[in-house]
Design a protein around this motif. Sequence first.
Motif, PDB file in Angstrom:
ATOM      1  N   ASN A 258     -18.290  67.563  66.688  1.00 58.96           N
ATOM      2  CA  ASN A 258     -17.769  66.447  67.483  1.00 58.96           C
ATOM      3  C   ASN A 258     -18.861  65.812  68.343  1.00 58.96           C
TER       4      ASN A 258
ATOM      5  N   LEU B 146     -19.919  61.901  68.806  1.00 59.04           N
ATOM      6  CA  LEU B 146     -20.033  61.190  70.080  1.00 59.04           C
ATOM      7  C   LEU B 146     -21.252  60.279  70.109  1.00 59.04           C
TER       8      LEU B 146
ATOM      9  N   TYR C 291     -20.705  57.381  67.845  1.00 60.50           N
ATOM     10  CA  TYR C 291     -19.735  56.451  68.428  1.00 60.50           C
ATOM     11  C   TYR C 291     -20.396  55.561  69.480  1.00 60.50           C
ATOM     12  N   TYR C 292     -21.134  56.150  70.408  1.00 63.23           N
ATOM     13  CA  TYR C 292     -21.742  55.345  71.465  1.00 63.23           C
ATOM     14  C   TYR C 292     -22.959  54.567  70.992  1.00 63.23           C
TER      15      TYR C 292
ATOM     16  N   LEU D 105     -20.862  64.404  76.238  1.00 62.01           N
ATOM     17  CA  LEU D 105     -19.917  63.331  76.534  1.00 62.01           C
ATOM     18  C   LEU D 105     -20.366  62.508  77.733  1.00 62.01           C
TER      19      LEU D 105
ATOM     20  N   VAL E 257      -7.725  64.791  72.256  1.00 58.68           N
ATOM     21  CA  VAL E 257      -8.886  64.031  72.729  1.00 58.68           C
ATOM     22  C   VAL E 257      -9.765  63.629  71.557  1.00 58.68           C
TER      23      VAL E 257
ATOM     24  N   ALA F  71     -13.565  60.912  70.663  1.00 57.54           N
ATOM     25  CA  ALA F  71     -14.637  60.079  71.204  1.00 57.54           C
ATOM     26  C   ALA F  71     -14.141  58.705  71.618  1.00 57.54           C
ATOM     27  N   ASN F  72     -13.128  58.183  70.938  1.00 51.32           N
ATOM     28  CA  ASN F  72     -12.647  56.825  71.171  1.00 51.32           C
ATOM     29  C   ASN F  72     -11.451  56.745  72.110  1.00 51.32           C
TER      30      ASN F  72
ATOM     31  N   GLU G 218     -13.608  59.200  80.899  1.00 52.60           N
ATOM     32  CA  GLU G 218     -14.687  59.462  79.957  1.00 52.60           C
ATOM     33  C   GLU G 218     -14.150  59.270  78.551  1.00 52.60           C
ATOM     34  N   PHE G 219     -15.068  59.153  77.581  1.00 56.55           N
ATOM     35  CA  PHE G 219     -14.759  58.799  76.201  1.00 56.55           C
ATOM     36  C   PHE G 219     -14.336  57.320  76.135  1.00 56.55           C
TER      37      PHE G 219
ATOM     38  N   GLY H 277     -15.540  55.054  79.028  1.00 60.46           N
ATOM     39  CA  GLY H 277     -16.644  55.953  79.313  1.00 60.46           C
ATOM     40  C   GLY H 277     -17.972  55.229  79.429  1.00 60.46           C
TER      41      GLY H 277
END
Length: 503
Positions: free
Chosen positions: A125, A129, A132-133, A184, A467, A469-470, A484-485, A489
């Motif tokens: 995961n 993350l 994703y970011y 995160l 939970v 990442a999005n 956060e996330f 986030g």
Amino acid sequence: MTLTAADFPVELSPGTWDVLRGDFPLLIDGKFVSSASGAAGVTHDPATGAALADFALGDAVDVDLAVRAAHKAFGGPWSKLSHFERARLLRKLADLFEANTQVLAELEVIDNGMPMWLAGLTARNNAELFHYYAGWAERIEGTTTTPPAHVLAAGEALTYTLREPVGVVGQIVPWNVPLSMACLKLAPALAAGCTVVLKPAEETPLSAVVLGRLIMEAGFPEGVVNIVNGDGATAGAALVKHPLVSKISFTGSTEVGKLIVRECADDLKKVSLELGGKSPVIVFPDADMAKAVPGVAMATFFLQGQNCMAGTRIFVHADIYDELLEGMAAFAGSMKIGHGLHADTMIGPLISAKQKARVMSFVEEAKAGPARVVAGGKAPEGPGHFVEPTIVADTTPDMRVVREEIFGPVMAVQRFEGDDLDAIAAMANDSDFGLSGSVWTQDLSTAHKMAARVRSGHVSVNTHGAVGANIPFGGFKQSGWGREFGREGLDLYLETKAVTVAL
């Protein structure tokens, strides 16, 4: 410090042995260094008590060096990188995480105690993350809007906004999911263009050192990420107080969060806090028991209950109260307790002897009545900080086991009757916390109505702790500030600047 294969119940991968046989220094300004004082700590396997490694223990001097390095980097080449170049670095780091999943997972297990199935999941995961970011880094943009009337009265004008990084960020993470907590916070901060001084928990320093090595291998400029292991009273306090730090992001206890807010008030640092929880789980009489029994049990016992979103206050309708209790007691009794390296372990050790003693104090108090312990309630003999998954039934709202965050595998079960959703919600919301929660029902209307009534930042239906990442995550009330996330986030690490130009 000499470790051998006999110190572990399962053979570790060669990469993990390479890490354990190396050093565990600080990362400051792109260099791996000993602490200025030469101080060192020792980290232990909570399942066996075996000493794993010595690690550099930083203090205020090291924090000052790290903050100044981050401040210099913020105004240096890092600030000149385009959004797309930052995204490329984040993706490179994600790829390195994927390549080192097994090593990172094993380090988390032996340093923290979590089961391997969970450590492997969180390691994967973490790579997601950063991917994703990286996507968000490419999409940071401002807007245009109508200029003020008095400016337009004098001629044409243009008004637009810019989204800019907040600056040097101090990030303080806990020991319960150490690598995930670091990632995160790091991923959105780096996507936004901030520089970082990260202080891991002194109980779990191993994975943070490997994280630092991967960051440098990915090609991040010197000083962009600095990692200073140290205890909260020295390194943590110095980071919070440092005048060159623009923002503090903290995950930990509500008590420490309040202290941080008071310190940051002097220079009005920005603060985001992910704090304690005492999450409600509400089970209606039409719940699918095949899913509710294991789902509600794991809401509490996941990660040995050492997680802020643990569903530890269980509200069960009278019609199914005995059935659910019986099912969960059987489930708790079937959970394999042991070293996290064993593939079938479901319950690992608590982080320390101190935490074990604290958790058992709640259990012993509950045994005195009028509540009753229907599962667990013991600390197994032998090495390691183990506590059985414990269910306390027939609790009342005034009990300590119901009011306080335990951070251990202890569930408090209460009965409710009727179908007055407002009254049920009032019971669920009778807490200083509001971080997570879940509702178990097959009625779609009831599910949505209860989700709206529960005063928590994150509510799941027919599952718990969903939970990702999005998905923004954070708390109401004394569970914290900010989310956060998700996009929220990223927003924690950005400032909005408005610009008006008279043309």
